[in-house]
Motif scaffolding. Structure first.
Motif, mmCIF file in Angstrom:
data_model
loop_
_atom_site.group_PDB
_atom_site.id
_atom_site.type_symbol
_atom_site.label_atom_id
_atom_site.label_comp_id
_atom_site.label_asym_id
_atom_site.label_seq_id
_atom_site.Cartn_x
_atom_site.Cartn_y
_atom_site.Cartn_z
ATOM 1 N N LYS A 93 -40.078 -54.157 29.459
ATOM 2 C CA LYS A 93 -41.087 -54.836 30.269
ATOM 3 C C LYS A 93 -40.972 -54.426 31.741
ATOM 4 C CE LYS A 93 -41.508 -59.099 28.483
ATOM 5 N NZ LYS A 93 -40.977 -60.468 28.588
ATOM 6 N N ASP A 94 -39.739 -54.213 32.143
ATOM 7 C CA ASP A 94 -39.480 -53.860 33.540
ATOM 8 C C ASP A 94 -39.891 -52.416 33.846
ATOM 9 O OD1 ASP A 94 -38.539 -54.800 35.997
ATOM 10 O OD2 ASP A 94 -36.677 -53.652 35.764
ATOM 11 N N GLY A 95 -40.219 -51.671 32.797
ATOM 12 C CA GLY A 95 -40.638 -50.287 33.003
ATOM 13 C C GLY A 95 -39.481 -49.321 33.232
ATOM 14 N N TYR A 96 -38.271 -49.758 32.865
ATOM 15 C CA TYR A 96 -37.090 -48.914 33.111
ATOM 16 C C TYR A 96 -37.156 -47.597 32.338
ATOM 17 C CZ TYR A 96 -32.147 -47.561 33.298
ATOM 18 O OH TYR A 96 -30.977 -46.880 33.479
ATOM 19 N N TYR A 97 -37.661 -47.663 31.113
ATOM 20 C CA TYR A 97 -37.647 -46.462 30.274
ATOM 21 C C TYR A 97 -38.758 -45.487 30.639
ATOM 22 C CZ TYR A 97 -34.446 -49.389 27.696
ATOM 23 O OH TYR A 97 -33.395 -50.195 27.357
ATOM 24 N N LYS A 98 -39.804 -45.980 31.307
ATOM 25 C CA LYS A 98 -40.845 -45.062 31.794
ATOM 26 C C LYS A 98 -40.234 -44.161 32.858
ATOM 27 C CE LYS A 98 -45.125 -47.358 30.724
ATOM 28 N NZ LYS A 98 -44.793 -48.811 30.675
ATOM 29 N N GLU A 99 -39.361 -44.816 33.630
ATOM 30 C CA GLU A 99 -38.704 -44.109 34.725
ATOM 31 C C GLU A 99 -37.579 -43.215 34.192
ATOM 32 O OE1 GLU A 99 -35.998 -45.744 38.333
ATOM 33 O OE2 GLU A 99 -37.521 -47.111 37.542
ATOM 34 N N LYS A 100 -36.798 -43.742 33.219
ATOM 35 C CA LYS A 100 -35.635 -43.027 32.675
ATOM 36 C C LYS A 100 -35.689 -43.009 31.146
ATOM 37 C CE LYS A 100 -33.323 -42.663 36.640
ATOM 38 N NZ LYS A 100 -32.658 -43.753 37.340
ATOM 39 N N PRO A 101 -36.531 -42.159 30.574
ATOM 40 C CA PRO A 101 -36.657 -42.185 29.103
ATOM 41 C C PRO A 101 -35.346 -41.901 28.364
ATOM 42 C CG PRO A 101 -37.920 -40.368 30.089
ATOM 43 C CD PRO A 101 -37.405 -41.180 31.211
ATOM 44 N N VAL A 102 -34.449 -41.143 28.980
ATOM 45 C CA VAL A 102 -33.195 -40.811 28.293
ATOM 46 C C VAL A 102 -32.389 -42.075 27.992
ATOM 47 C CG1 VAL A 102 -31.034 -39.532 28.470
ATOM 48 C CG2 VAL A 102 -33.115 -38.540 29.378
ATOM 49 N N ALA A 103 -32.499 -43.072 28.877
ATOM 50 C CA ALA A 103 -31.716 -44.298 28.707
ATOM 51 C C ALA A 103 -32.092 -45.048 27.439
ATOM 52 C CB ALA A 103 -31.904 -45.200 29.924
ATOM 53 N N GLU A 104 -33.271 -44.750 26.896
ATOM 54 C CA GLU A 104 -33.727 -45.494 25.727
ATOM 55 C C GLU A 104 -33.296 -44.855 24.411
ATOM 56 O OE1 GLU A 104 -37.960 -45.899 25.542
ATOM 57 O OE2 GLU A 104 -37.879 -47.703 24.317
ATOM 58 N N VAL A 105 -32.911 -43.572 24.457
ATOM 59 C CA VAL A 105 -32.657 -42.838 23.213
ATOM 60 C C VAL A 105 -31.565 -43.503 22.370
ATOM 61 C CG1 VAL A 105 -31.907 -40.635 22.249
ATOM 62 C CG2 VAL A 105 -33.437 -40.671 24.202
ATOM 63 N N GLY A 106 -30.469 -43.900 23.019
ATOM 64 C CA GLY A 106 -29.356 -44.509 22.283
ATOM 65 C C GLY A 106 -29.773 -45.775 21.554
ATOM 66 N N ILE A 107 -30.497 -46.648 22.240
ATOM 67 C CA ILE A 107 -30.929 -47.906 21.615
ATOM 68 C C ILE A 107 -31.868 -47.627 20.466
ATOM 69 C CG2 ILE A 107 -32.095 -50.095 22.007
ATOM 70 C CD1 ILE A 107 -31.357 -49.940 24.879
ATOM 71 N N LYS A 108 -32.799 -46.696 20.695
ATOM 72 C CA LYS A 108 -33.754 -46.382 19.626
ATOM 73 C C LYS A 108 -33.030 -45.883 18.378
ATOM 74 C CE LYS A 108 -38.225 -45.115 21.563
ATOM 75 N NZ LYS A 108 -38.962 -43.929 22.044
ATOM 76 N N GLN A 109 -31.976 -45.100 18.603
ATOM 77 C CA GLN A 109 -31.234 -44.576 17.452
ATOM 78 C C GLN A 109 -30.498 -45.699 16.720
ATOM 79 O OE1 GLN A 109 -29.114 -40.780 17.933
ATOM 80 N NE2 GLN A 109 -27.370 -41.749 16.972
ATOM 81 N N LEU A 110 -29.982 -46.660 17.480
ATOM 82 C CA LEU A 110 -29.304 -47.801 16.858
ATOM 83 C C LEU A 110 -30.301 -48.699 16.134
ATOM 84 C CD1 LEU A 110 -26.854 -48.722 19.752
ATOM 85 C CD2 LEU A 110 -26.205 -47.787 17.543
ATOM 86 N N LEU A 111 -31.571 -48.641 16.548
ATOM 87 C CA LEU A 111 -32.594 -49.498 15.949
ATOM 88 C C LEU A 111 -33.251 -48.877 14.726
ATOM 89 C CD1 LEU A 111 -34.379 -50.983 19.063
ATOM 90 C CD2 LEU A 111 -33.425 -52.301 17.175
ATOM 91 N N LEU A 112 -32.902 -47.624 14.407
ATOM 92 C CA LEU A 112 -33.467 -46.990 13.216
ATOM 93 C C LEU A 112 -33.096 -47.809 11.989
ATOM 94 C CD1 LEU A 112 -32.589 -43.234 13.861
ATOM 95 C CD2 LEU A 112 -34.878 -44.218 13.845
ATOM 96 N N PRO A 113 -33.870 -47.666 10.905
ATOM 97 C CA PRO A 113 -33.538 -48.438 9.698
ATOM 98 C C PRO A 113 -32.085 -48.193 9.266
ATOM 99 C CG PRO A 113 -35.522 -47.115 9.367
ATOM 100 C CD PRO A 113 -35.032 -46.802 10.729
ATOM 101 N N ALA A 114 -31.432 -49.260 8.847
ATOM 102 C CA ALA A 114 -30.028 -49.141 8.433
ATOM 103 C C ALA A 114 -29.944 -48.732 6.976
ATOM 104 C CB ALA A 114 -29.319 -50.467 8.644
ATOM 105 N N GLY A 115 -28.880 -48.018 6.623
ATOM 106 C CA GLY A 115 -28.612 -47.683 5.238
ATOM 107 C C GLY A 115 -27.392 -48.456 4.764
ATOM 108 N N ASP A 116 -27.000 -48.229 3.525
ATOM 109 C CA ASP A 116 -25.830 -48.943 2.999
ATOM 110 C C ASP A 116 -24.556 -48.582 3.746
ATOM 111 O OD1 ASP A 116 -27.354 -50.135 1.124
ATOM 112 O OD2 ASP A 116 -26.971 -48.642 -0.444
ATOM 113 N N TRP A 117 -24.498 -47.357 4.260
ATOM 114 C CA TRP A 117 -23.236 -46.870 4.827
ATOM 115 C C TRP A 117 -23.323 -46.607 6.321
ATOM 116 C CZ3 TRP A 117 -20.181 -48.265 1.311
ATOM 117 C CH2 TRP A 117 -20.553 -48.160 -0.025
ATOM 118 N N SER A 118 -24.351 -47.175 6.949
ATOM 119 C CA SER A 118 -24.528 -46.847 8.367
ATOM 120 C C SER A 118 -24.059 -47.972 9.271
ATOM 121 C CB SER A 118 -26.000 -46.534 8.641
ATOM 122 O OG SER A 118 -26.780 -47.689 8.490
#
Lengths: 334, 432
Positions: free
Chosen positions: B355-380
Motif C-alpha cells: 500500500k505504501d508503494g515500497y515495491y514500486k520503488e524497489k521491486p527487488v525487495a518483493e521477490v523474496g516474499i513472493k517466492q515464500l508466498l508461492l503454493p506450498a508442497g508437501d516437502w516445501s
C-alpha cells in the motif's frame, strides 16, 4: 629506546667473561633449577609453621586447579557421555565417542594435516628466525632499527595476522595471488586444499618468526666474545664455526623454542585458520584444535568434542615427554 | 564531600525510578553491523511504546556464538529471556525439551490473540512443531533468490530464466557475451535444502525430521539432487558456472563487479547489494527444474527466530510475549523489512508495504516474499535435523571435492548420506 631484547636477562648478561654456569634467559621461563650455581647463593628460608608455605602457595595452586585441572577432568568425564547441549540428559556411551572419532576418515585426514602443518611451521619459523638473528647479530650500524622492525610483527594478534594474510591471498584482490598468477600459479585460497594449506603455513610462519628471532638473538648475544674470537682463530670458515661452536651453544634456546613453536603450531594458529577458512572449513585443511571448536561450539556435540580434546591432550603429553626425554639429552646447558 | 557524593547517588537513583517499575528483559542475538543497529532501534521503539517492560538487546557475535553462549548460560541458570537462533540450529534448541517456552503458548497465556494464518506460508512452519504450533517466533527471514545483472542480459539479448532448462539455453549466449553466467553463495542452503523445497522432494524421513528424531535419515541420494549437481559440475566445466569456495563473499564479489550474469543469494542481501553492486540489477525466483513433476513450490525461510527461554518469572514472560506481539505488528515488520532487506513475516505487513508503494520503488525487495508466498508442497515447509551445522560442513566439504574433481557426484552424496545419518543417529541418542 628499549627493544625487547634488552629486557631479556640473557641479553643483559652481555658479553662479559662470566661463562660458566650462565643460563640463557629463555630457559629461565621454565623456572625450576635454572639458576646456576644457585645452591650456594640461594637463601634457605625457614618457616615457623609448616602450613605457612602452603598458604602462600594456595592462590597459585587454586588458579592451576580451577583453570587447568578441573576443566581437564570435566573434559575427560564428558568424553564418555553423549549429552544434549542444554544439559537435560546425558547418556553414558563408554568409548563410543573415541571410536567414532578414530574411525572417521575425515578426522584422520585432519590429524595427518596437523602433523605436516606443525612440522612445516616449526621448521620454517625456527630456521628463518635463526637466520635473521644470525644476520642481525652481525649488523653493527643501525641494528636497533633493524631489530625493532623484525620484532614488530610479533605484536600482531593472530586473527589480525590471519586477516592480513587473507588479504594478501584473497582470490580477487590479493597481491600475492596476482604475483603467482604472473608465474602461472592460480592460487585459490578457500577453494583449493593445497593453496589454502600453503597460505596458512606462510602466514603462521610469518607470525612466529619475530618471536624466534628475539630469543635467538638474545641467545647469540649471550655467547661470550672470547669464545667467538677463539673459534675465529681456530677456524676460518664462518659456516663451520656456526655449526660447530655457535649452534651447540644456542641449543638450550633452540630446544626451548622448539617446544614453544610446536605448541604454537598446534594451538595458537587457531586465529589464523579461522580467518582463512572464514568459519567454513569445507574442503580446506584445518587442524585438530579447529575441529574441536567446530564440533563443540558450532555443532554442539559436547561429547564428541570432549573426546577430541582428550585425544589432543594425550598427543601433547606424549610429544612433551618425547621432547624432554630424547631431544633434551642432546642439549648441553653448560 | 561525603554529603555531595550521597546526594549525587540519590539523584541518580531517583532519576532511574521510572525504569525501576519496569520489568527488565534481555535479548541475546547474533547480529552485528547495520543489522545489529536495527535491532537496537527496534528495542528502543518497544521500550518507548510502553512502560511496563524494559528490553535490553545484547550482541553475542555470530549466530553460532549466540547459540553457544545461550547454551552455556542456560546450563548455569543465567539464560537471557530471548535468544536468537539461526535456521540450522533450530533442531538443537527445539529438541531440548524444556529449554524454551513455545512462542505460541507464551503469547496466548499473556492474553494476546495468536493467528497462525496471519503469517506468510513459507514462514509458518519452519520454527513450528509437527502440529504447526510456533515454538520459535520467526524474526529475520530470508529466501534464496536469483539476482540478475541487467547489463549482461541486455548485452546477450536474453531473458532471465524461470527454470534450469531455460538457464541451459541462455548460458552459452551469456558466456559468449563475456560473462560468467552463474555464481551462487551457499550451496547447502540454495542447492540442497531449498532444492528440496523448490522442487517439492522429500529431504529426510520422519516428515523431514519434524515428527521424530529417532531413525531420521537423510535422503540426499535422491536422483534429482544428483542430477542437479551433475549439471552444476558440467556447467562449471563448460564455463557456465563458477565456484569460488564455501565463503559467501568470494562468490558474491564476482557479481558485484558485474562479471557474472546471475547470482543466487539471499533476499536479505538486497540492502547491502544496493551499495556494492557496480551495475543495475534486478531479481527473480530461484529456478527449479521443469522436468521434475510438481516442482515450482515455494521455498522456506532462512535466517533466524527468537526463542523465549524457560526458567523465567511470569512477569518477564509476559514482557517477552508483549515484545513478540509488538514485533509482529505490521508497522514494526515494515520498518524492519525496509531497514534490513529481510522479508516481512506477516501478510498484514506485506500488504502495508504494498500500500505504501515500497515495491514500486524497489521491486527487488518483493521477490523474496513472493517466492515464500508461492503454493506450498508437501516437502516445501522446512526440515528439522539434529547436529545440522555439522551435516552442512560435511556437505560443504564434499561439494568442494566435487568441483575440484576429487570425487564423483554419486560418491559425494553417498558419503554425505552415510556420515550425515551417523550424526543424526548420534543426535537421536542425545535427545532420547
Amino acid at each position: 629506546m628499549t627493544t625487547a631484547t634488552d629486557l631479556l636477562p640473557a641479553a643483559r648478561g652481555g658479553t662479559g667473561t662470566e661463562t660458566r654456569g650462565r643460563r640463557f634467559g629463555a630457559f629461565r621461563l621454565f623456572g625450576g633449577q635454572s639458576n646456576s650455581g644457585g645452591e650456594s647463593t640461594a637463601k634457605r628460608v625457614q618457616f615457623a609453621s609448616p602450613f605457612l608455605p602452603y598458604l602462600f602457595l594456595a592462590p597459585q595452586l587454586a588458579i592451576i586447579f580451577i583453570f587447568f585441572y578441573w576443566p581437564s577432568v570435566q573434559a575427560i568425564q564428558s568424553s564418555f557421555y553423549l549429552e544434549d547441549p542444554f544439559g537435560f540428559g546425558s547418556t553414558f556411551v563408554g568409548m563410543t565417542n573415541y571410536t567414532d572419532v578414530l574411525k572417521s576418515g575425515e578426522y584422520l585426514g585432519i590429524a595427518r594435516f596437523t602433523a605436516v602443518f606443525t612440522a612445516l611451521v616449526t621448521f620454517f619459523a625456527l630456521s628463518i628466525g635463526l637466520l635473521l638473528a644470525v644476520k642481525a647479530d652481525g649488523v653493527i650500524r643501525g641494528n636497533a632499527a633493524y631489530k625493532t622492525l623484525l620484532i614488530w610483527v610479533y605484536a600482531i594478534a593472530p586473527p589480525v595476522a590471519g586477516l592480513i594474510g587473507m588479504m594478501f591471498f584473497d582470490q580477487h584482490i590479493g597481491p600475492i595471488v596476482e604475483l603467482a598468477r604472473w608465474f602461472g600459479w592460480d592460487i585459490k585460497v578457500g577453494l583449493n586444499y593445497f593453496d589454502t594449506a600453503f597460505s596458512m603455513v606462510v602466514v603462521s610462519v610469518w607470525k612466529q618468526i619475530p618471536y624466534n628471532f628475539i630469543f635467538f638473538l638474545s641467545g647469540l648475544q649471550g655467547i661470550p666474545v672470547s669464545v667467538r674470537e677463539a673459534a675465529a682463530i681456530d677456524c676460518r670458515s664462518g659456516f663451520r664455526r656456526f655449526w660447530t661452536v655457535i649452534l651447540p651453544l644456542l641449543a638450550p634456546t633452540a630446544f626451548f623454542l622448539l617446544i614453544i613453536n610446536v605448541t604454537y603450531a598446534l594451538f595458537d594458529t587457531f586465529g589464523v585458520i579461522d580467518v582463512m577458512v572464514k568459519d567454513k572449513a569445507a574442503n580446506n585443511p584445518i587442524t585438530l584444535v579447529y575441529k574441536v571448536y567446530m564440533d563443540g561450539f558450532r555443532g554442539n556435540d559436547l561429547g564428541g568434542s570432549s573426546a577430541q580434546s582428550v585425544i589432543l591432550m594425550l598427543i601433547v603429553f606424549v610429544l612433551t615427554i618425547f621432547q624432554f626425554r630424547f631431544i633434551e639429552r642432546r642439549v648441553h646447558y653448560n | 564531600m561525603f554529603k555531595k557524593f550521597s546526594l549525587a547517588a540519590l539523584t541518580i537513583a531517583f532519576s532511574a525510578t521510572s525504569s525501576f517499575a519496569a520489568t527488565n528483559i534481555t535479548w541475546w542475538h547474533g547480529m552485528a553491523g547495520r543489522n545489529g543497529e536495527v535491532i537496537n532501534e527496534v528495542s528502543k521503539k518497544f521500550n518507548e511504546a510502553q512502560s511496563a517492560c524494559a528490553l535490553t538487546p545484547v550482541s553475542k557475535g555470530t549466530y553460532e556464538e549466540a547459540l553457544a553462549s545461550g547454551i552455556a548460560a542456560f546450563r548455569s541458570g543465567e539464560q537471557p529471556n530471548i535468544l536468537q537462533v539461526f535456521d540450522a540450529g533450530a533442531a538443537t534448541i527445539i529438541n531440548a525439551k524444556g529449554a524454551v517456552i513455545p512462542a505460541e503458548d507464551l503469547i496466548i497465556k499473556a492474553g494476546h490473540n495468536f493467528d497462525r494464518n496471519a503469517f506468510i506460508d513459507g514462514v509458518r512452519y519452519f520454527y513450528a512443531d509437527s502440529e504447526g504450533k510456533f515454538v520459535g517466533m520467526p524474526f529475520n527471514s530470508s529466501a534464496p533468490i536469483m539476482y540478475i545483472n541487467d547489463e549482461a542480459l541486455k548485452k546477450a539479448g536474453v531473458e532471465a530464466p524461470k527454470t534450469w532448462e531455460e538457464f541451459e539455453a541462455v548460458a552459452p549466449k551469456l558466456k559468449e557475451a563475456g560473462y560468467i553466467p552463474l555464481v551462487q553463495s551457499q550451496l547447502t542452503w540454495q542447492f540442497t535444502e531449498n532444492f528440496f523445497s523448490r522442487n517439492n522432494i522429500q529431504f529426510a524421513t520422519n516428515n523431514n525430521g519434524y515428527d521424530a528424531v529417532v531413525d531420521t535419515q537423510l535422503k540426499v541420494t535422491d536422483p534429482n539432487l544428483i542430477m542437479m549437481f551433475d549439471k552444476l559440475k558440467a556447467w562449471k566445466d563448460e564455463g557456465y558456472f563458477a565456484f569460488y569456495g564455501a565463503g559467501w563473499n568470494d562468490n558474491q564479489k564476482v557479481f558485484e563487479e558485474g562479471k557474472a550474469a546471475f547470482w543466487i543469494g539471499s533476499s536479505g542481501s538486497f540492502g547491502g547489494l544496493q551499495k556494492t553492486a557496480q551495475m543495475p540489477f534486478s531479481a527473480t525466483f530461484l529456478p527449479y527444474w521443469g522436468s521434475i513433476k510438481g516442482a515450482g513450490t515455494n521455498s522456506f525461510i532462512g535466517g533466524a527466530a527468537l526463542f523465549a527461554m524457560s526458567g523465567k518469572s511470569d512477569e518477564e514472560n509476559k514482557c517477552v510475549a508483549d515484545f513478540f506481539q509488538f514485533l509482529t505488528s505490521p508497522e514494526i515488520q515494515y520498518f524492519y523489512h525496509k531497514a534490513t532487506g529481510y522479508v516481512a513475516i506477516t501478510k498484514a505487513a506485506y500488504e502495508l508495504a504494498q500500500k505504501d508503494g515500497y515495491y514500486k520503488e524497489k521491486p527487488v525487495a518483493e521477490v523474496g516474499i513472493k517466492q515464500l508466498l508461492l503454493p506450498a508442497g508437501d516437502w516445501s515447509k522446512g526440515y528439522r535435523l539434529g547436529f545440522y551445522p555439522q551435516i552442512r560442513e560435511i556437505m560443504e566439504r564434499e561439494y568442494g571435492r566435487i568441483f575440484s574433481g576429487e570425487t564423483t557426484v554419486k560418491d559425494a552424496f553417498d558419503t554425505i548420506e552415510k556420515e550425515g545419518n551417523e550424526l543424526l543417529a548420534r543426535f537421536a541418542k542425545t535427545a532420547g
